[in-house]
Structures are given as C-alpha cells and as structure tokens.
Write a protein that holds these residues in place. Structure first.
Motif, PDB file in Angstrom:
ATOM      1  N   PRO A  67       0.820  -1.231   0.000  1.00 20.23           N
ATOM      2  CA  PRO A  67       0.000   0.000   0.000  1.00 20.23           C
ATOM      3  C   PRO A  67       0.843   1.265   0.000  1.00 20.23           C
ATOM      4  O   PRO A  67       0.449   2.272  -0.598  1.00 20.23           O
ATOM      5  CB  PRO A  67      -0.819  -0.138   1.290  1.00 20.23           C
ATOM      6  N   LEU A  68       2.005   1.204   0.664  1.00 19.61           N
ATOM      7  CA  LEU A  68       2.869   2.384   0.632  1.00 19.61           C
ATOM      8  C   LEU A  68       3.347   2.671  -0.791  1.00 19.61           C
ATOM      9  O   LEU A  68       3.410   3.840  -1.221  1.00 19.61           O
ATOM     10  CB  LEU A  68       4.068   2.172   1.560  1.00 19.61           C
ATOM     11  N   ALA A  69       3.694   1.623  -1.514  1.00 17.86           N
ATOM     12  CA  ALA A  69       4.126   1.804  -2.900  1.00 17.86           C
ATOM     13  C   ALA A  69       2.991   2.363  -3.758  1.00 17.86           C
ATOM     14  O   ALA A  69       3.210   3.223  -4.630  1.00 17.86           O
ATOM     15  CB  ALA A  69       4.626   0.476  -3.467  1.00 17.86           C
ATOM     16  N   THR A  70       1.776   1.864  -3.527  1.00 18.51           N
ATOM     17  CA  THR A  70       0.626   2.368  -4.294  1.00 18.51           C
ATOM     18  C   THR A  70       0.411   3.854  -4.038  1.00 18.51           C
ATOM     19  O   THR A  70       0.194   4.656  -4.965  1.00 18.51           O
ATOM     20  CB  THR A  70      -0.629   1.571  -3.924  1.00 18.51           C
ATOM     21  N   ILE A  71       0.459   4.243  -2.767  1.00 13.52           N
ATOM     22  CA  ILE A  71       0.267   5.658  -2.424  1.00 13.52           C
ATOM     23  C   ILE A  71       1.376   6.503  -3.050  1.00 13.52           C
ATOM     24  O   ILE A  71       1.124   7.583  -3.619  1.00 13.52           O
ATOM     25  CB  ILE A  71       0.250   5.831  -0.888  1.00 13.52           C
ATOM     26  N   ARG A  72       2.613   6.014  -2.980  1.00 12.85           N
ATOM     27  CA  ARG A  72       3.723   6.777  -3.529  1.00 12.85           C
ATOM     28  C   ARG A  72       3.605   6.914  -5.045  1.00 12.85           C
ATOM     29  O   ARG A  72       3.850   7.997  -5.609  1.00 12.85           O
ATOM     30  CB  ARG A  72       5.037   6.076  -3.167  1.00 12.85           C
ATOM     31  N   GLN A  73       3.200   5.849  -5.736  1.00 12.13           N
ATOM     32  CA  GLN A  73       3.061   5.907  -7.197  1.00 12.13           C
ATOM     33  C   GLN A  73       2.009   6.936  -7.602  1.00 12.13           C
ATOM     34  O   GLN A  73       2.229   7.746  -8.526  1.00 12.13           O
ATOM     35  CB  GLN A  73       2.688   4.532  -7.723  1.00 12.13           C
ATOM     36  N   HIS A  74       0.860   6.917  -6.923  1.00 11.32           N
ATOM     37  CA  HIS A  74      -0.189   7.880  -7.280  1.00 11.32           C
ATOM     38  C   HIS A  74       0.233   9.305  -6.934  1.00 11.32           C
ATOM     39  O   HIS A  74      -0.109  10.258  -7.657  1.00 11.32           O
ATOM     40  CB  HIS A  74      -1.495   7.531  -6.563  1.00 11.32           C
ATOM     41  N   ALA A  75       0.975   9.459  -5.827  1.00  8.18           N
ATOM     42  CA  ALA A  75       1.439  10.803  -5.473  1.00  8.18           C
ATOM     43  C   ALA A  75       2.442  11.318  -6.501  1.00  8.18           C
ATOM     44  O   ALA A  75       2.393  12.495  -6.913  1.00  8.18           O
ATOM     45  CB  ALA A  75       2.059  10.782  -4.076  1.00  8.18           C
ATOM     46  N   ASP A 120      -2.534  18.003 -13.978  1.00 10.92           N
ATOM     47  CA  ASP A 120      -3.795  18.260 -14.687  1.00 10.92           C
ATOM     48  C   ASP A 120      -4.564  16.966 -14.960  1.00 10.92           C
ATOM     49  O   ASP A 120      -5.790  16.989 -15.107  1.00 10.92           O
ATOM     50  CB  ASP A 120      -3.499  18.980 -16.017  1.00 10.92           C
ATOM     51  N   ALA A 121      -3.833  15.839 -15.025  1.00 11.03           N
ATOM     52  CA  ALA A 121      -4.486  14.574 -15.365  1.00 11.03           C
ATOM     53  C   ALA A 121      -4.974  13.809 -14.144  1.00 11.03           C
ATOM     54  O   ALA A 121      -5.664  12.793 -14.272  1.00 11.03           O
ATOM     55  CB  ALA A 121      -3.525  13.693 -16.162  1.00 11.03           C
ATOM     56  N   THR A 122      -4.614  14.266 -12.950  1.00  5.86           N
ATOM     57  CA  THR A 122      -4.998  13.550 -11.722  1.00  5.86           C
ATOM     58  C   THR A 122      -5.803  14.484 -10.848  1.00  5.86           C
ATOM     59  O   THR A 122      -5.357  15.587 -10.504  1.00  5.86           O
ATOM     60  CB  THR A 122      -3.739  13.099 -10.954  1.00  5.86           C
ATOM     61  N   SER A 123      -6.987  14.027 -10.486  1.00 13.11           N
ATOM     62  CA  SER A 123      -7.845  14.845  -9.638  1.00 13.11           C
ATOM     63  C   SER A 123      -7.505  14.602  -8.172  1.00 13.11           C
ATOM     64  O   SER A 123      -6.993  13.545  -7.788  1.00 13.11           O
ATOM     65  CB  SER A 123      -9.323  14.511  -9.876  1.00 13.11           C
ATOM     66  N   VAL A 124      -7.797  15.601  -7.368  1.00 11.09           N
ATOM     67  CA  VAL A 124      -7.558  15.478  -5.924  1.00 11.09           C
ATOM     68  C   VAL A 124      -8.432  14.384  -5.340  1.00 11.09           C
ATOM     69  O   VAL A 124      -8.007  13.628  -4.457  1.00 11.09           O
ATOM     70  CB  VAL A 124      -7.839  16.822  -5.233  1.00 11.09           C
ATOM     71  N   GLY A 125      -9.635  14.249  -5.868  1.00  5.73           N
ATOM     72  CA  GLY A 125     -10.541  13.219  -5.353  1.00  5.73           C
ATOM     73  C   GLY A 125     -10.012  11.816  -5.600  1.00  5.73           C
ATOM     74  O   GLY A 125     -10.098  10.947  -4.725  1.00  5.73           O
ATOM     75  N   ASP A 126      -9.462  11.591  -6.817  1.00  5.58           N
ATOM     76  CA  ASP A 126      -8.899  10.262  -7.104  1.00  5.58           C
ATOM     77  C   ASP A 126      -7.723   9.953  -6.190  1.00  5.58           C
ATOM     78  O   ASP A 126      -7.599   8.832  -5.669  1.00  5.58           O
ATOM     79  CB  ASP A 126      -8.451  10.185  -8.567  1.00  5.58           C
ATOM     80  N   LEU A 127      -6.819  10.901  -6.018  1.00  2.83           N
ATOM     81  CA  LEU A 127      -5.673  10.688  -5.158  1.00  2.83           C
ATOM     82  C   LEU A 127      -6.103  10.455  -3.706  1.00  2.83           C
ATOM     83  O   LEU A 127      -5.570   9.561  -3.024  1.00  2.83           O
ATOM     84  CB  LEU A 127      -4.731  11.893  -5.231  1.00  2.83           C
ATOM     85  N   ALA A 128      -7.085  11.254  -3.238  1.00  2.00           N
ATOM     86  CA  ALA A 128      -7.573  11.080  -1.870  1.00  2.00           C
ATOM     87  C   ALA A 128      -8.215   9.716  -1.685  1.00  2.00           C
ATOM     88  O   ALA A 128      -8.055   9.071  -0.637  1.00  2.00           O
ATOM     89  CB  ALA A 128      -8.566  12.189  -1.529  1.00  2.00           C
ATOM     90  N   GLY A 129      -8.945   9.250  -2.719  1.00  2.00           N
ATOM     91  CA  GLY A 129      -9.562   7.934  -2.620  1.00  2.00           C
ATOM     92  C   GLY A 129      -8.535   6.817  -2.512  1.00  2.00           C
ATOM     93  O   GLY A 129      -8.690   5.876  -1.714  1.00  2.00           O
ATOM     94  N   VAL A 130      -7.466   6.915  -3.328  1.00  2.00           N
ATOM     95  CA  VAL A 130      -6.412   5.896  -3.274  1.00  2.00           C
ATOM     96  C   VAL A 130      -5.726   5.912  -1.907  1.00  2.00           C
ATOM     97  O   VAL A 130      -5.503   4.862  -1.283  1.00  2.00           O
ATOM     98  CB  VAL A 130      -5.386   6.130  -4.397  1.00  2.00           C
ATOM     99  N   VAL A 131      -5.378   7.117  -1.438  1.00  2.00           N
ATOM    100  CA  VAL A 131      -4.724   7.231  -0.134  1.00  2.00           C
ATOM    101  C   VAL A 131      -5.621   6.694   0.968  1.00  2.00           C
ATOM    102  O   VAL A 131      -5.171   5.981   1.883  1.00  2.00           O
ATOM    103  CB  VAL A 131      -4.327   8.686   0.143  1.00  2.00           C
ATOM    104  N   HIS A 132      -6.901   6.995   0.899  1.00  2.00           N
ATOM    105  CA  HIS A 132      -7.841   6.525   1.914  1.00  2.00           C
ATOM    106  C   HIS A 132      -7.942   4.998   1.919  1.00  2.00           C
ATOM    107  O   HIS A 132      -7.846   4.357   2.973  1.00  2.00           O
ATOM    108  CB  HIS A 132      -9.214   7.155   1.658  1.00  2.00           C
ATOM    109  N   ASP A 133      -8.121   4.413   0.739  1.00  2.00           N
ATOM    110  CA  ASP A 133      -8.277   2.949   0.658  1.00  2.00           C
ATOM    111  C   ASP A 133      -7.013   2.219   1.117  1.00  2.00           C
ATOM    112  O   ASP A 133      -7.084   1.250   1.884  1.00  2.00           O
ATOM    113  CB  ASP A 133      -8.620   2.544  -0.775  1.00  2.00           C
ATOM    114  N   GLU A 134      -5.848   2.689   0.635  1.00  2.00           N
ATOM    115  CA  GLU A 134      -4.613   2.023   1.025  1.00  2.00           C
ATOM    116  C   GLU A 134      -4.285   2.266   2.492  1.00  2.00           C
ATOM    117  O   GLU A 134      -3.714   1.392   3.173  1.00  2.00           O
ATOM    118  CB  GLU A 134      -3.461   2.504   0.148  1.00  2.00           C
ATOM    119  N   GLY A 135      -4.674   3.449   2.988  1.00  2.00           N
ATOM    120  CA  GLY A 135      -4.492   3.711   4.418  1.00  2.00           C
ATOM    121  C   GLY A 135      -5.328   2.774   5.268  1.00  2.00           C
ATOM    122  O   GLY A 135      -4.889   2.306   6.321  1.00  2.00           O
ATOM    123  N   LEU A 136      -6.570   2.505   4.827  1.00  2.47           N
ATOM    124  CA  LEU A 136      -7.407   1.543   5.541  1.00  2.47           C
ATOM    125  C   LEU A 136      -6.785   0.150   5.540  1.00  2.47           C
ATOM    126  O   LEU A 136      -6.832  -0.570   6.550  1.00  2.47           O
ATOM    127  CB  LEU A 136      -8.806   1.503   4.921  1.00  2.47           C
TER     128      LEU A 136
END
Length: 434
Positions: free
Chosen positions: A234-242, A250-266
């Motif tokens: 999950p740390l790698a997933t969060i880092r890749q999206h960040a 411009d191609a990545t929305s804050v909502g998508d990034l927040a969703g990934v961080v939230h799911d992997e954080g859970l």
C-alpha cells in the motif's frame, strides 16, 4: 563465567556433603567415646567391688591384719569411729577418702577410684583401684577416633569432589555445546548419552527446545518478510499515485488521489491492527470474561453480509451462550464470515448449536474448498492459497490466524473440513457458558 559457576557448584556440593559426613562422624565418635568410657569405668568399679568383697571376707575370717600383708592393693580398714585400724603398704601415705564409687581422685600422684565394703564385725574396708590404664586406653581411643574422623572426612571430600566433577562433566559438556549454538546454527543438536538418566533427559529436553527454536526462526523470518511486503504494497501504491499527481497535476484529480490514499491507508490500518491483536493474544491470555450470546453475533454477521449483497442461510442458528471477551469472539465470527463470503460462489451458511457443554459455530460456503493437505497451513500467518492471492479476492492472510488464536485463547478450537454446500466448513468449538 560458566566454568566458574560449575566449579562453585562442585565446591558447594563437596563442602555440604563433607560437613554432613563430618558432623555425623564427630557425633558418632563422641557417642562411641562416651559409651566406651562408661563401660570401662563400670568394668573397673565392678572388678574393684569384687576384690573388696573378697578382702572383706578374709578380714572377717582372719582379722584386720590381713590388710597389712597386701603388697599391690591400696586398702585401709576403718574402725567404727572412722579411724584407720589397718592399712596395706601402698596405703601408708595417707587416709583414703570414704567416697564409694565417687569420681576419680588423685592419691599418691595416681588417679584412683575408691570402693567401700562394710565388715561383719564392724568397721569399713576402703579399697582404691588405679584407673590410669583406663585413662590411657581412652586417650588412645580418642586419638585414634580423631585421626580416623579426619582421615574419613578427607577421603569423603576427595571422593565427593571426584564424583561430583564426574557427574557434572556431561552437564558442562551440554552447556558448552549449547553456548556454541548461535542463531545461524540452530540446526545443531546435543549428543544424548546412552545412560538413560537425568543427564540424558536434560540433553533430550535441550534438543526439543532447539527443535522448537529451529522451527520458529524460519517462521519468524517469514512472518517479518510477509508483514514487510504487505505494508510495502500500500505504501508503494500511495507513492506511485502521489508521484503521478506531481508529474501530471492536470491529469490527476484530488478526489482520485484522496480515494487511493484513503483505501490504502485503511488496508495498512487493518493490517497493523491485526498484527497488534495477534501480538496481544500471543503475549497474554484473555482476561475479560462475560456471557456472550453467540447466536446474536452470528445474526449480526448475517445481516451485514446480506446488506453487502451476499446470500446467507441462518436457519441453523440456535440460542447458545459462551463466556469470553465479546470483542474477540465477535472478531472471530466476523473473520470466518468474511472468509466464507470471499470464497463463496453463491451462498454462505452460518450455524450455532449447543451440545454437551460445548457450543459449535459452523460457517459454510460453496466455494472451491480447502485441499486436505492445506487445512492446517491456512491457519498460519500470511498464508493464502493460490486461489486467494489476488489482492481484490483475498485479505492479508491474517484472518484465519486471528480466528484460531482467539478460539484457543477462549479455551476452544477451530478446524476446517468439507462443507455440505460443496466448499469449506469452518467449525469453532467453544465451552458453553454455565
């Protein structure tokens, strides 16, 4: 240090044994000396009394002048007034004390005992008998006893030192072999002597301990590796999206990034919570005990699974109560229910039944089941079968390990077998509440 401890133990055992033997020998020697001295004194007095009786008989027959003819005896005849009427040649130096059988006296620079015998015609015969030979005999005996006690104590100390050293030699060998076994040499074992005694039992116990350590070490390394891998993903997933968001804002929305961080954080939180729970169960038994309606917990899981769209049969649930920690028992039911829902094709069944002082919780699914060869391994930590290794299909591999740890902590057990639905049936056995 260990060698000094071994020598100290050898010294303490030798000293203790020697003291015990020395005390016993000294007491025995004193008792023997006392008995012998009393026996010799009684024999001397008895002989003196016999001699006095013989002399008294002659005096009664021949008169007091008989005493003056004696050469070797120390004897005196006293008249009724206590004056010396006649005395032997050896008794001319002074009056003998009239102390029949009294302690040893000194007469004419010689140790003697005095016996008295009443005469038929009136008066008294006093006869003194030397006890210097008796004292010399007792002194010789005392010297021999002292030498014997010292010699025996020294011999016992030497033998004890040798025997204890010989007895502790295998222990020292075992200690040295164990001390030489390091974490990277747990495959080594201690040679078990063929004596069949306590030393052999100690060596066998040490080997069994090394077997457990040898088996636990790879499991611990595997556990650490798996835990690190599960946390790294999950740390790698969060880092890749960040990083993607930084490169292409411009191609990545804050909502998508927040969703990934939230799911992997859970996922990370659930994994850490599971590891902490397993650690707590390993370190201490369950202390909190309360009456738990296991059927209520089972119905709650059925409601939750049905809300998620699963088909769950609860017709096999009957009223049953157990004692334990309601949070842990609830976690046990939930883990088994989630596992069944994850692997089921179309249906899950949960049953609760109390029988013969035990409560049986069964969780069935119609999935692929568990091969017989894997039915124990699936309860190990971070173990997932090939079918459940995909991240969207399986958890962290800790759910079943937690279920078994909770069941055992509550005094029960959990196992898996074939299910009537065609998949796997997990059966939990817990003590019923009184």
């Amino acid at each position: 240090m260990a060698e000094r401890r071994s020598r100290s133990l050898r010294t303490r055992i030798t000293a203790a044994s020697t003291l015990v033997v020395a005390a016993a020998l000294v007491l025995g020697a004193l008792a023997f000396y006392g008995i012998l001295s009393v026996s010799i004194r009684d024999a001397t007095l008895s002989a003196a009394e016999t001699r006095a009786e013989q002399l008294a008989a002659r005096i009664d027959a021949e008169g007091p002048a008989v005493v003056t003819e004696l050469d070797d005896d120390v004897a005196q005849v006293l008249d009724e007034g206590g004056r010396v009427a006649a005395a032997s040649e050896e008794a001319d130096s002074g009056d003998l004390p009239d102390i029949d059988g009294a302690p040893v006296i000194a007469y004419d620079d010689e140790a003697m005992v005095v016996v008295r015998e009443d005469l038929d015609e009136g008066g008294t015969l006093l006869l003194a008998v030397s006890v210097e030979d008796d004292q010399s005999t007792l002194a010789t005996v005392a010297l021999l006893l002292a030498v014997a006690v010292v010699a025996v104590v020294a011999l016992v100390a030497a033998i004890t030192w040798w025997v204890v050293g010989r007895a502790l030699r295998p222990v020292e060998r075992i200690r040295a072999e164990v001390d030489d076994i390091s974490a990277d040499r747990l495959d080594r074992r201690i040679a078990v002597p063929a004596s069949g005694d306590e030393i052999a039992a100690l060596a066998g116990t040490m080997n069994r301990m090394l077997d457990r350590l040898d088996a636990a070490a790879p499991a611990q390394r595997r556990f650490i590796s798996d835990a690190s891998h599960e946390l790294r993903s999950p740390l790698a997933t969060i880092r890749q999206h960040a990083e993607l968001a930084q490169l292409h804002p411009d191609a990545t929305s804050v909502g998508d990034l927040a969703g990934v961080v939230h799911d992997e954080g859970l996922r990370m939180q659930e994994l850490v919570d599971a590891l902490l729970l397993l650690t707590r169960l390993d370190e201490s038994p369950v202390i909190r005990q309360e009456a738990i309606d296991l059927d209520d917990l089972a119905f709650a899981e059925i409601t939750r699974l049905r809300a998620a769209g699963a088909v769950v049969d609860g017709s096999g649930i009957h009223a049953a109560r157990v004692r334990g920690d309601v949070r842990l028992v609830g976690r046990l039911v939930r883990n088994l229910a989630d596992n069944a829902a994850r692997h089921a094709r179309s249906a899950v069944a949960i049953g609760v039944l109390e029988s013969d002082g035990q409560v049986l919780l069964t969780v069935d699914d119609d999935g692929p089941g568990v091969p017989a060869a894997e039915r124990e391994r699936i309860f190990e930590r971070f173990v997932r079968l090939d079918e459940g290794r995909a991240r969207d299909a399986g958890g962290s591999g800790l759910g079943l390990a937690i279920a078994r740890a909770i069941a055992e902590a509550e005094g029960g057990s959990v196992g898996v077998e074939d299910s009537p639905l065609g998949g796997a049936r997990f059966t939990v056995v817990l003590p019923a509440a009184p």
